[in-house]
Design an enzyme around this catalytic site. Structure first.
Site, PDB file in Angstrom:
ATOM      1  N   ARG A 130     -15.391   4.756  -1.416  1.00 34.93           N
ATOM      2  CA  ARG A 130     -15.366   3.464  -0.725  1.00 34.93           C
ATOM      3  C   ARG A 130     -15.486   3.673   0.776  1.00 34.93           C
ATOM      4  O   ARG A 130     -14.806   4.525   1.355  1.00 34.93           O
ATOM      5  CB  ARG A 130     -14.065   2.721  -1.035  1.00 34.93           C
ATOM      6  CG  ARG A 130     -14.049   1.291  -0.488  1.00 34.93           C
ATOM      7  CD  ARG A 130     -12.753   0.576  -0.817  1.00 34.93           C
ATOM      8  NE  ARG A 130     -11.620   1.139  -0.099  1.00 34.93           N
ATOM      9  CZ  ARG A 130     -10.364   0.744  -0.275  1.00 34.93           C
ATOM     10  NH1 ARG A 130     -10.087  -0.185  -1.171  1.00 34.93           N
ATOM     11  NH2 ARG A 130      -9.386   1.297   0.413  1.00 34.93           N
ATOM     12  N   ASN A 149      -5.631  -5.955  -6.521  1.00 34.23           N
ATOM     13  CA  ASN A 149      -4.554  -6.127  -5.551  1.00 34.23           C
ATOM     14  C   ASN A 149      -4.887  -7.237  -4.561  1.00 34.23           C
ATOM     15  O   ASN A 149      -4.151  -8.206  -4.399  1.00 34.23           O
ATOM     16  CB  ASN A 149      -4.293  -4.819  -4.789  1.00 34.23           C
ATOM     17  CG  ASN A 149      -4.011  -3.664  -5.705  1.00 34.23           C
ATOM     18  OD1 ASN A 149      -3.601  -3.851  -6.844  1.00 34.23           O
ATOM     19  ND2 ASN A 149      -4.227  -2.459  -5.228  1.00 34.23           N
ATOM     20  N   HIS A 158       0.817  -1.212   0.000  1.00 35.26           N
ATOM     21  CA  HIS A 158       0.000   0.000   0.000  1.00 35.26           C
ATOM     22  C   HIS A 158       0.849   1.260   0.000  1.00 35.26           C
ATOM     23  O   HIS A 158       0.453   2.284  -0.559  1.00 35.26           O
ATOM     24  CB  HIS A 158      -0.932  -0.012   1.217  1.00 35.26           C
ATOM     25  CG  HIS A 158      -2.086   0.918   1.071  1.00 35.26           C
ATOM     26  ND1 HIS A 158      -3.109   0.706   0.166  1.00 35.26           N
ATOM     27  CD2 HIS A 158      -2.379   2.097   1.676  1.00 35.26           C
ATOM     28  CE1 HIS A 158      -3.981   1.702   0.246  1.00 35.26           C
ATOM     29  NE2 HIS A 158      -3.562   2.551   1.153  1.00 35.26           N
ATOM     30  N   GLU A 167     -12.964  -8.450  -4.484  1.00 32.92           N
ATOM     31  CA  GLU A 167     -11.534  -8.595  -4.180  1.00 32.92           C
ATOM     32  C   GLU A 167     -11.241  -9.878  -3.405  1.00 32.92           C
ATOM     33  O   GLU A 167     -10.092 -10.116  -3.000  1.00 32.92           O
ATOM     34  CB  GLU A 167     -11.033  -7.377  -3.396  1.00 32.92           C
ATOM     35  CG  GLU A 167     -11.914  -7.018  -2.215  1.00 32.92           C
ATOM     36  CD  GLU A 167     -11.614  -5.648  -1.632  1.00 32.92           C
ATOM     37  OE1 GLU A 167     -10.492  -5.152  -1.837  1.00 32.92           O
ATOM     38  OE2 GLU A 167     -12.491  -5.079  -0.972  1.00 32.92           O
ATOM     39  N   CYS A 220     -10.343  -1.535 -10.519  1.00 34.94           N
ATOM     40  CA  CYS A 220      -9.716  -0.393  -9.845  1.00 34.94           C
ATOM     41  C   CYS A 220      -8.446  -0.764  -9.091  1.00 34.94           C
ATOM     42  O   CYS A 220      -7.982   0.002  -8.257  1.00 34.94           O
ATOM     43  CB  CYS A 220     -10.705   0.287  -8.896  1.00 34.94           C
ATOM     44  SG  CYS A 220     -11.331  -0.786  -7.606  1.00 34.94           S
ATOM     45  N   ARG A 246     -10.499   6.333  -1.600  1.00 32.73           N
ATOM     46  CA  ARG A 246     -10.263   5.576  -0.372  1.00 32.73           C
ATOM     47  C   ARG A 246     -10.474   6.508   0.820  1.00 32.73           C
ATOM     48  O   ARG A 246      -9.717   7.455   1.014  1.00 32.73           O
ATOM     49  CB  ARG A 246      -8.843   5.004  -0.377  1.00 32.73           C
ATOM     50  CG  ARG A 246      -8.593   4.009  -1.517  1.00 32.73           C
ATOM     51  CD  ARG A 246      -7.152   3.503  -1.490  1.00 32.73           C
ATOM     52  NE  ARG A 246      -6.926   2.418  -2.436  1.00 32.73           N
ATOM     53  CZ  ARG A 246      -6.323   2.550  -3.614  1.00 32.73           C
ATOM     54  NH1 ARG A 246      -5.894   3.749  -3.992  1.00 32.73           N
ATOM     55  NH2 ARG A 246      -6.152   1.519  -4.406  1.00 32.73           N
TER      56      ARG A 246
END
Length: 599
Positions: free
Chosen positions: A356, A481, A213, A458, A529, A320
């Site tokens: 989100r 991710n 991250h 995810e 994304c 985020r």
């Protein structure tokens, strides 16, 4: 009280490492910078002294031991990373780190700190600081170099322990001069949230992977970075000239004239290529056969909005929201969150913004929620995303209220992370409707038709359950991710296994393809994304899978647009079908690269 690491005023250099050195790490964020080093780990730590109650003694002792465990884990990771160095350097660093670990397991530092907590009722970080001061006083004036070195080592270990106890690397970021190249063992997402684009030239860390991250935030902020450069901690001093090439993962300490000439030219070429890309901003993101591909931006912080607009994004595909919780000892209320979100939505004018909900957990911890979330044996599989939101519905209600109020300033969508079951989305929707009713009853204006509610795909279980999730979702967003991480059982931030993280594994590609087909069957829009969306190498695959909305770091937008405009959708579909039939990741990579070279 302020405690400083060893010899901050006399940063004498090891004679063996005073000359030019080339260090190779992982290129995490592109760009070439020549500047002066600012070493974070040799700066001040602020210690808050607190006298604790008898009831808190065992909690502080437990915190001390947790800090020890965290410190040992950091040292072990650093030792693992140092294995890539040449033998002599690796051995030298390894012996030192082993000694540090030993000091944390059985030493007067630890015993002294625990005694102070129990007998003098000091809080843990004060106790450690007091022990360091006591040891320093005992050795003051002693000329023996061996004893002085041991005292300095105890001080270094104590400072590491203190940084773990206060929950952040240190406060050195506040003192970094403009344009400095930051040098640190590690940069956490919380550290990254404190950086401002344009104020930091670049950064280099000894620990870290290109898919973690921290790397993602570096790319989002457009800050060149090299991670996993273990040898960076040997013999560097603040003020040293340093070259950072985030494209190739190269770092040169104390460069000579030839280095400055070569990298100066590379920097000019890189800036020229960026200028050419800027010419694409006003052009449509469509293929040669006129298929439109929407390109949105992922952002971590409000300061990125200007970069989003400058790069011609057609919206924000992933905002985020964790930035509102980072580096705060309290939980932001509805009004504070509303003000932050409304500012971003307003700046985007009529362009869509997908917000989100909170995804604290894993490597992204908020100070105010540390006791709630904890570290756990495996944070990536623990209480994070929608799991935390449904455990603490008050947090979710506050956030949804702020989002609904902010939606009056533009086009907004609400995205829920870490979804696995339909039941989770059903409960979120119930809370969503309840919050809307409550706002209306309080006199707040709320859109008659609420902003669309969607789920992040995810987790493999979610990717295989699109048909069911479609009952409660109005859109989907694939997070490549975590989807890659969970499918391959690989922690992308773990230096020992990060090299196994491979988005081109056939299981990943097939999951994305099947999820895209299922979404198309249900008539629900789906975007991508994750970091794959921002890599032009993968653009033909997404196009060939029928995906028409990609969201990425702002700095990747023009590169991906350039790639889209060179592709033909029908050829991409054919090539994707050929690739999906393969089982060997190496062959997949070769076929994809061959296609990219020809297209």
């Amino acid at each position: 009280m302020q405690v400083t690491p060893r010899e901050t005023t006399d940063q004498s250099k090891d004679a063996s490492v005073t000359g030019r050195r080339m260090i190779v790490g992982l290129g995490a964020s592109g760009g070439i910078v020549i500047g002066r080093a600012f070493v974070l780990d040799r700066q001040y730590i602020h210690v808050v002294r607190q006298t604790i109650s008898s009831a808190r003694i065992e909690d502080e002792v437990a915190a001390l031991h947790q800090g020890v465990d965290d410190s040992i884990e950091q040292l072990r990771r650093l030792k693992s990373q140092s294995g890539a160095l040449e033998a002599s350097a690796s051995d030298e660093l390894g012996f030192l780190l082993d000694a540090y670990i030993q000091m944390l397991t059985q030493s007067r530092l630890l015993r002294g700190a625990e005694d102070r907590i129990r007998q003098q009722k000091m809080n843990a970080v004060w106790a450690v600081s007091d022990v360091i001061d006591s040891i320093a006083q005992q050795f003051t004036g002693i000329k023996d170099k061996y004893i002085a070195a041991r005292a300095a080592d105890i001080r270094e270990v104590g400072l590491r322990l203190m940084r773990c106890l206060i929950g952040e690397t240190d406060r050195a970021l506040d003192h970094a001069p403009p344009g400095a190249i930051l040098i640190a063992e590690e940069m956490s997402p919380a550290d990254m949230a404190r950086l401002q684009p344009g104020t930091v030239g670049a950064f280099v860390t000894a620990i870290g992977g290109a898919e973690g991250h921290t790397a993602i935030m570096a790319r989002a902020l457009g800050i060149p970075a090299v991670l996993g450069a273990a040898d960076i901690i040997r013999g560097i001093s603040g003020g040293d000239t340093i070259i950072v090439d985030g494209l190739r993962g190269e770092v040169i300490l104390r460069p000579d004239a030839a280095d400055l000439a070569v990298y100066g030219k590379r920097r000019e070429d890189w800036l020229a290529s960026r200028t050419r890309l800027l010419g694409l901003r006003s052009l449509r993101s469509e293929t040669r056969d006129n298929v439109l591909v929407e390109l949105h931006a992922n952002i971590e912080l409000p300061v990125e909005v200007s970069t989003v607009l400058q790069n011609g994004a057609s919206g924000i595909g992933l905002l985020r929201s964790e930035f509102m919780f980072m580096n705060k000892s309290y939980l932001p209320d509805e009004e504070e969150q509303y003000q932050e979100l409304a500012g971003i939505v307003s700046q985007m004018k009529d362009l869509p913004v997908t917000i989100r909900t909170l995804d604290i957990g894993g490597e992204k911890l908020a100070v105010a929620l540390q006791n709630e979330v904890g570290s756990g044996p495996n944070p990536a599989l623990g209480l994070r995303g929608v799991r935390l939101s449904l455990r603490r519905e008050d947090l979710l209600e506050t956030q949804l209220a702020a989002i609904l109020r902010a939606s009056l300033h533009g086009k907004v969508r609400v995205l829920v992370p870490m979804v696995v079951t339909v039941g989770e989305m059903t409960r979120v929707r119930q809370i969503y409707n309840k919050v809307a009713d409550r706002l209306r009853s309080q006199g707040h204006a709320v859109p008659k038709t609420l902003p669309p509610l969607g789920a992040m795909i995810e987790i493999p279980a979610a990717a295989l359950s699109i048909d069911a999730l479609a009952r409660e979702c109005e859109f989907f967003a694939i997070g490549t991710n975590d989807l890659t991480q969970y499918t391959l059982a690989i922690d992308r931030s773990d230096d020992q296994v990060a090299h196994l993280y491979d988005p081109l594994h056939p299981a990943i590609l097939r999951l994305i393809y099947e999820a895209a087909k299922a979404a198309a069957r249900t008539g629900i829009p789906m975007s991508v994304c994750g970091e794959m969306a921002g890599d032009p190498r993968y653009t033909p695959l997404f196009l060939g899978m029928g995906l028409r909305n990609l969201s990425m770091s702002p700095g990747s937008l023009l590169l991906v647009k350039q790639r889209v405009r060179r592709l033909d959708s029908r050829t991409s579909e054919y090539q994707t079908r050929q690739i999906l039939e393969q089982w060997d990741p190496d062959r997949i990579a070769m076929m994809l690269d061959d296609f990219n070279d020809l297209a």
